[in-house]
Design a protein around this motif. Structure first.
Motif, mmCIF file in Angstrom:
data_model
loop_
_atom_site.group_PDB
_atom_site.id
_atom_site.type_symbol
_atom_site.label_atom_id
_atom_site.label_comp_id
_atom_site.label_asym_id
_atom_site.label_seq_id
_atom_site.Cartn_x
_atom_site.Cartn_y
_atom_site.Cartn_z
ATOM 1 N N PRO A 188 0.801 -1.230 0.000
ATOM 2 C CA PRO A 188 0.000 0.000 0.000
ATOM 3 C C PRO A 188 0.830 1.275 0.000
ATOM 4 N N LEU A 189 1.993 1.249 0.624
ATOM 5 C CA LEU A 189 2.840 2.431 0.573
ATOM 6 C C LEU A 189 3.293 2.734 -0.855
ATOM 7 N N LEU A 225 -5.312 -9.011 6.231
ATOM 8 C CA LEU A 225 -5.136 -8.070 7.328
ATOM 9 C C LEU A 225 -3.798 -7.336 7.231
ATOM 10 N N ALA A 226 -2.774 -8.016 6.733
ATOM 11 C CA ALA A 226 -1.484 -7.353 6.532
ATOM 12 C C ALA A 226 -1.618 -6.234 5.501
ATOM 13 N N PHE A 227 -2.376 -6.477 4.438
ATOM 14 C CA PHE A 227 -2.589 -5.441 3.419
ATOM 15 C C PHE A 227 -3.368 -4.259 4.002
ATOM 16 N N SER A 262 0.269 3.593 5.384
ATOM 17 C CA SER A 262 0.608 4.514 4.291
ATOM 18 C C SER A 262 0.082 5.919 4.563
ATOM 19 N N LEU A 263 -0.984 6.030 5.346
ATOM 20 C CA LEU A 263 -1.512 7.330 5.748
ATOM 21 C C LEU A 263 -0.895 7.799 7.060
ATOM 22 N N GLY A 319 8.002 1.451 1.820
ATOM 23 C CA GLY A 319 7.203 1.001 0.682
ATOM 24 C C GLY A 319 7.958 0.141 -0.301
ATOM 25 N N LEU A 320 9.301 0.289 -0.360
ATOM 26 C CA LEU A 320 10.085 -0.565 -1.244
ATOM 27 C C LEU A 320 10.400 -1.918 -0.613
#
Length: 416
Positions: A69-70, A121-123, A130-131, A367-368
């Motif tokens: 998501p990031l 749930l991890a997603f 990410s927010l 995110g990477l």
């Protein structure tokens, strides 16, 4: 004592200077508790996936799903963090993260948890993060002001890494005595402390007021142009992305290393992760002590190179004590590198773009990780965890040779 005097006289008072702000104390103390629960959940989730599947590849896939998501949303959530008051935003993200931990805990407690539950749930947790991450990073200056910003970043890093000592060790003991579900439920409860701290924080309305905003795409573009035109910020962000992809994959490689190479169970895995946290905690305190001297490019580069060498040496280790020592040193270098990079960026960024720039920092720092998790899990599946350490450390050293020269050349270039 003036700012200039503090620069000449580092000490304990300087190391704790940001804690003189009431708002930051409340935020910091809430993080002290909540992050222990977060590390308990990270360790328990990794062990749960191995119990459910026995597959390093699927473990890496869950790690990737948590950070994807990031990759998808970070640029836009940074613009949102610059538009909205950050405290209500953080109350929302932290509350949703608590709910996710509670659901995972209940599924595990009643023995109905399946691999796809953990993946979904991890997603969702990654989406909240990410927010949360750009808002939390940008929120710090509202709590301490610019003068104590560098010290606050270092102390936040010390909390994060101190939790890495306590959380995995406690999680290992809890798993052996009360089961994996107890770790998830404890994490859910720990969010109550950070939520209470956020509710007690008092901010002036004008401090969080936002100007009329442009189109969201225009705001994202403005942030990216700002980064590209700032040589030091751009180089440091590139370096963070490379190190994150290649060397920050302990959550995938260490459990496999513990089980297949050192032949340790959950408690031993917890000790290995705590060794990493112990080194990271020491690194964060060291940087807090030196925070009045400002970020230094040579220290940042030395830490990145040290981490790469530690991973290369881990590829050769087959015994418990050398592994613990090397992971402790790796944690120390990770902490020095990441906090130095964060400080360098925050000191050079304009306030009105802080959320967008820190969203890019979150993107490359966290995110990477899906790329790195996938790469590490795949390599470990075919050739074992030592091969994953060797590949990451070797490639990171090569990239540092290129980026390090550019950073040293531009380190004195002022950032507008």
């Amino acid at each position: 004592m003036s700012r200039g005097e503090r620069k000449k006289d580092p000490g304990i008072k300087t190391m704790l200077s940001s804690l003189r702000h009431r708002n930051f104390r409340l935020f910091w103390m809430g993080q002290c508790v909540s992050l222990v629960g977060t590390w308990m959940q990270n360790m328990a989730q990794s062990w749960l996936v191995l119990e459910l599947t026995g597959s390093p590849f699927l473990l890496g896939l869950v790690g990737a799903l948590q950070f994807i998501p990031l990759l998808l949303f970070a640029l836009f959530t940074g613009a949102v963090a610059d538009r909205l008051p950050r405290r209500p935003l953080l109350l929302f993200t932290q509350g949703m993260s608590m709910l996710i931990a509670l659901v995972l805990g209940l599924l595990t407690l009643f023995h109905v948890v399946q691999y796809w539950h953990v993946a979904v749930l991890a997603f969702l947790l990654g989406t909240m993060n990410s927010l949360d991450m750009p808002a939390r990073q940008a929120f710090v200056i509202e709590l301490v002001g610019r003068e104590d910003l560098m010290n606050a970043i270092a102390l936040n890093s010390s909390v994060f890494n101190g939790a890495r000592i306590i959380g995995p060790a406690v999680a290992g003991l809890v798993i052996n005595t009360a089961g994996i579900a107890a770790c998830f439920l404890a994490n859910a409860a720990s969010f109550l402390f950070v939520l209470a701290g956020l509710l007690l924080i008092r901010l002036n309305e004008e401090k969080v007021a936002r100007e009329e905003q442009k189109n969201l795409w225009e705001e994202v573009r403005e942030g990216l142009i700002y980064i590209r035109s700032s040589p030091v910020v751009f180089i440091v962000l590139t370096m963070v992305g490379a190190m994150s992809t290649l060397t920050f994959n302990f959550n995938v490689l260490v459990p496999v290393f513990a089980r297949d190479v050192l032949h340790w169970e959950a408690q031993g895995f917890g000790f290995l992760m705590s060794a990493t946290g112990l080194g990271a905690f020491a690194g964060a305190l060291t940087l807090a002590y030196l925070s009045n001297r400002g970020p230094r490019a040579r220290l940042l580069l030395a830490a990145a190179a040290g981490l790469s060498v530690c991973e290369l040496l881990l590829a050769l280790v087959r015994y418990h004590y050398p592994a613990l020592v090397l992971l402790c040193l790796a944690g120390f270098t990770v902490s020095i590198f990441s906090a130095s990079a964060n400080t360098t960026i925050q000191i050079n960024v304009s306030d009105h773009l802080r959320g967008r720039v820190m969203s890019v920092y979150s993107l490359v720092f966290i995110g990477l990780a899906p790329v790195g998790n996938f790469l590490s899990g795949t390599v470990a599946s075919f050739w074992g965890a030592p091969a994953g350490f060797a590949l990451g450390g070797g490639l990171a050293l090569l990239i540092l040779l290129f980026l390090g020269r550019r950073l040293l050349r531009h380190q004195h270039v002022p950032v507008s």
